[in-house]
Scaffold this motif. Structure first.
Motif, PDB file in Angstrom:
ATOM      1  N   VAL A 244      -2.971   4.303 -12.434  1.00 51.79           N
ATOM      2  CA  VAL A 244      -3.963   3.692 -12.784  1.00 51.79           C
ATOM      3  C   VAL A 244      -4.297   2.347 -12.061  1.00 51.79           C
ATOM      4  O   VAL A 244      -3.513   1.601 -11.905  1.00 51.79           O
ATOM      5  N   SER A 245      -5.252   2.291 -11.509  1.00 53.20           N
ATOM      6  CA  SER A 245      -5.855   1.275 -10.773  1.00 53.20           C
ATOM      7  C   SER A 245      -6.871   0.385 -11.554  1.00 53.20           C
ATOM      8  O   SER A 245      -8.092   1.007 -12.014  1.00 53.20           O
ATOM      9  N   ILE A 246      -6.692  -1.181 -11.657  1.00 58.27           N
ATOM     10  CA  ILE A 246      -7.473  -1.841 -12.690  1.00 58.27           C
ATOM     11  C   ILE A 246      -8.080  -2.987 -11.561  1.00 58.27           C
ATOM     12  O   ILE A 246      -7.196  -3.772 -11.343  1.00 58.27           O
ATOM     13  N   GLY A 247      -9.476  -3.297 -11.528  1.00 60.15           N
ATOM     14  CA  GLY A 247     -10.160  -4.361 -10.993  1.00 60.15           C
ATOM     15  C   GLY A 247      -9.852  -4.749  -9.630  1.00 60.15           C
ATOM     16  O   GLY A 247      -9.556  -6.002  -9.165  1.00 60.15           O
ATOM     17  N   THR A 248      -9.782  -3.643  -8.948  1.00 59.94           N
ATOM     18  CA  THR A 248      -9.263  -3.878  -7.305  1.00 59.94           C
ATOM     19  C   THR A 248     -10.477  -3.309  -6.536  1.00 59.94           C
ATOM     20  O   THR A 248     -10.877  -2.278  -6.771  1.00 59.94           O
ATOM     21  N   SER A 249     -11.001  -3.942  -5.525  1.00 59.50           N
ATOM     22  CA  SER A 249     -12.048  -3.463  -4.694  1.00 59.50           C
ATOM     23  C   SER A 249     -11.382  -2.331  -3.778  1.00 59.50           C
ATOM     24  O   SER A 249     -12.263  -1.671  -3.036  1.00 59.50           O
ATOM     25  N   GLY A 250     -10.044  -2.160  -3.670  1.00 56.70           N
ATOM     26  CA  GLY A 250      -9.623  -1.158  -2.735  1.00 56.70           C
ATOM     27  C   GLY A 250      -9.836  -1.568  -1.171  1.00 56.70           C
ATOM     28  O   GLY A 250      -9.816  -0.669  -0.193  1.00 56.70           O
ATOM     29  N   ALA A 251      -9.829  -2.884  -1.037  1.00 53.61           N
ATOM     30  CA  ALA A 251     -10.131  -3.251   0.478  1.00 53.61           C
ATOM     31  C   ALA A 251      -9.209  -3.709   1.143  1.00 53.61           C
ATOM     32  O   ALA A 251      -9.301  -3.705   2.436  1.00 53.61           O
ATOM     33  N   VAL A 252      -7.789  -3.955   0.700  1.00 50.37           N
ATOM     34  CA  VAL A 252      -6.673  -4.309   1.320  1.00 50.37           C
ATOM     35  C   VAL A 252      -5.663  -3.515   1.163  1.00 50.37           C
ATOM     36  O   VAL A 252      -4.996  -2.949   0.012  1.00 50.37           O
ATOM     37  N   TYR A 253      -5.030  -2.988   2.266  1.00 52.57           N
ATOM     38  CA  TYR A 253      -3.904  -2.294   2.342  1.00 52.57           C
ATOM     39  C   TYR A 253      -2.665  -3.003   2.435  1.00 52.57           C
ATOM     40  O   TYR A 253      -2.809  -4.290   2.725  1.00 52.57           O
ATOM     41  N   PRO A 254      -1.517  -2.461   2.154  1.00 50.06           N
ATOM     42  CA  PRO A 254      -1.260  -1.249   1.634  1.00 50.06           C
ATOM     43  C   PRO A 254      -1.637  -0.957   0.270  1.00 50.06           C
ATOM     44  O   PRO A 254      -1.851   0.354  -0.249  1.00 50.06           O
ATOM     45  N   ALA A 255      -2.164  -1.946  -0.652  1.00 51.98           N
ATOM     46  CA  ALA A 255      -2.521  -1.297  -2.033  1.00 51.98           C
ATOM     47  C   ALA A 255      -3.520  -0.397  -2.244  1.00 51.98           C
ATOM     48  O   ALA A 255      -3.437   0.508  -3.068  1.00 51.98           O
ATOM     49  N   ALA A 256      -4.395  -0.231  -1.390  1.00 51.97           N
ATOM     50  CA  ALA A 256      -5.593   0.337  -1.387  1.00 51.97           C
ATOM     51  C   ALA A 256      -5.007   1.736  -1.282  1.00 51.97           C
ATOM     52  O   ALA A 256      -5.882   2.736  -1.392  1.00 51.97           O
TER      53      ALA A 256
END
Ligand code: OAD
Length: 233
Positions: free
Chosen positions: A173-185
């Motif tokens: 589950v991913s909450i409140g992130t733009s998905g712009a920064v790796y590795p988290a994206a």
């Protein structure tokens, strides 16, 4: 949902927005009036340590003026009541998850309330002002304490543990992130590859939105308590 046992939750700045902590990618492209490359890189720190230390001192001081919101509290409840595996991975450097009751928590981008001594390498809880060039609490060396924050170009923390959790999770589950920064994206793709169901909760579709099985758009403070209630029944 009854076959879910292992959960990984990833959070970003959006979960703290309703608490009054600004997100990183505002419409003006600035982070609290600064360009990210001027305050969040090792080069910026080498070039102008006063600016960088003061910037993080201000963010640290602001933590005393904000409170966890219903999304943090719902994840705290999930942590207390979920009997299966759970890992909450946050990219946030605030302490709102802890204050919302989360314990199975990992700060992959560091913490405002932690100091890191460049002389001895120790990390320790820190609540004062680094611009005052305090002595290290471990070795006593003066002026070598920097924010324990992962800057651009540096390696996020605890990646082994995060990878292991992603490899065995049934729900990501991913909450409140733009998905712009790796590795988290990239966590959503790793989790999918492991066979997990993937759910995104965000104000608007993140950059990696197409990788999620399910997307719920709205405020974290409203969506997350509903999701936790549904899961715990
Ligand atoms: P961003 O600022 O990039 O993204 C925040 C996301 O939260 C956006 O997609 C918003 O639409 C969404 N959002 C805003 N308010 C919300 C709300 N009330 N409820 C739900 N969603 C909301 O922040 P991050 O994705 O966390 O790294 O940024 C990732 C990393 O980039 C940060 O950890 C930081 C930064 O540079 C480092 O400092 C290393």
């Amino acid at each position: 949902m009854s076959d879910i046992r292992n959960i990984v939750v990833l959070t970003g700045a959006g979960i703290s927005a309703e608490s009054g902590v600004p997100t990183f990618r505002g419409p003006d492209g600035l982070w609290e009036g600064q360009r990210v490359e001027d305050v969040a890189t090792p080069e910026a720190y080498a070039r102008n340590p006063d600016l960088v230390l003061d910037f993080y001192d201000q963010r640290r001081a602001k933590l005393g003026t904000v409170e966890p919101n219903p999304a943090h509290e719902a994840l705290g409840r999930l942590d207390r009541e979920w009997s299966g595996e759970l890992l909450i991975v946050t990219q946030n450097v605030d302490d709102l998850h802890e204050r919302g009751g989360a314990r199975r928590l990992l700060h992959m981008h560091g913490e405002l309330k932690s100091g890191w001594c460049m002389a001895c390498g120790d990390r320790f809880p820190f609540s004062g002002k680094m611009a005052n060039r305090p002595a290290c609490l471990s070795c006593g060396e003066q002026g070598k304490v920097r924010p324990d924050i992962v800057w651009f170009g540096e390696m996020p923390y605890k990646m082994d543990r995060i990878d292991a959790a992603l490899a065995t999770c049934d729900l990501f589950v991913s909450i409140g992130t733009s998905g712009a920064v790796y590795p988290a994206a990239g966590f959503v793709q790793t989790a999918r590859y492991s066979g997990a169901h993937t759910l995104e909760m965000n104000l608007d579709p993140s950059e990696g939105s197409i990788f999620f099985h399910e997307s719920r758009m709205g405020k974290a403070g409203e969506l997350v308590p509903l999701w936790v209630e549904g899961l715990l029944g």
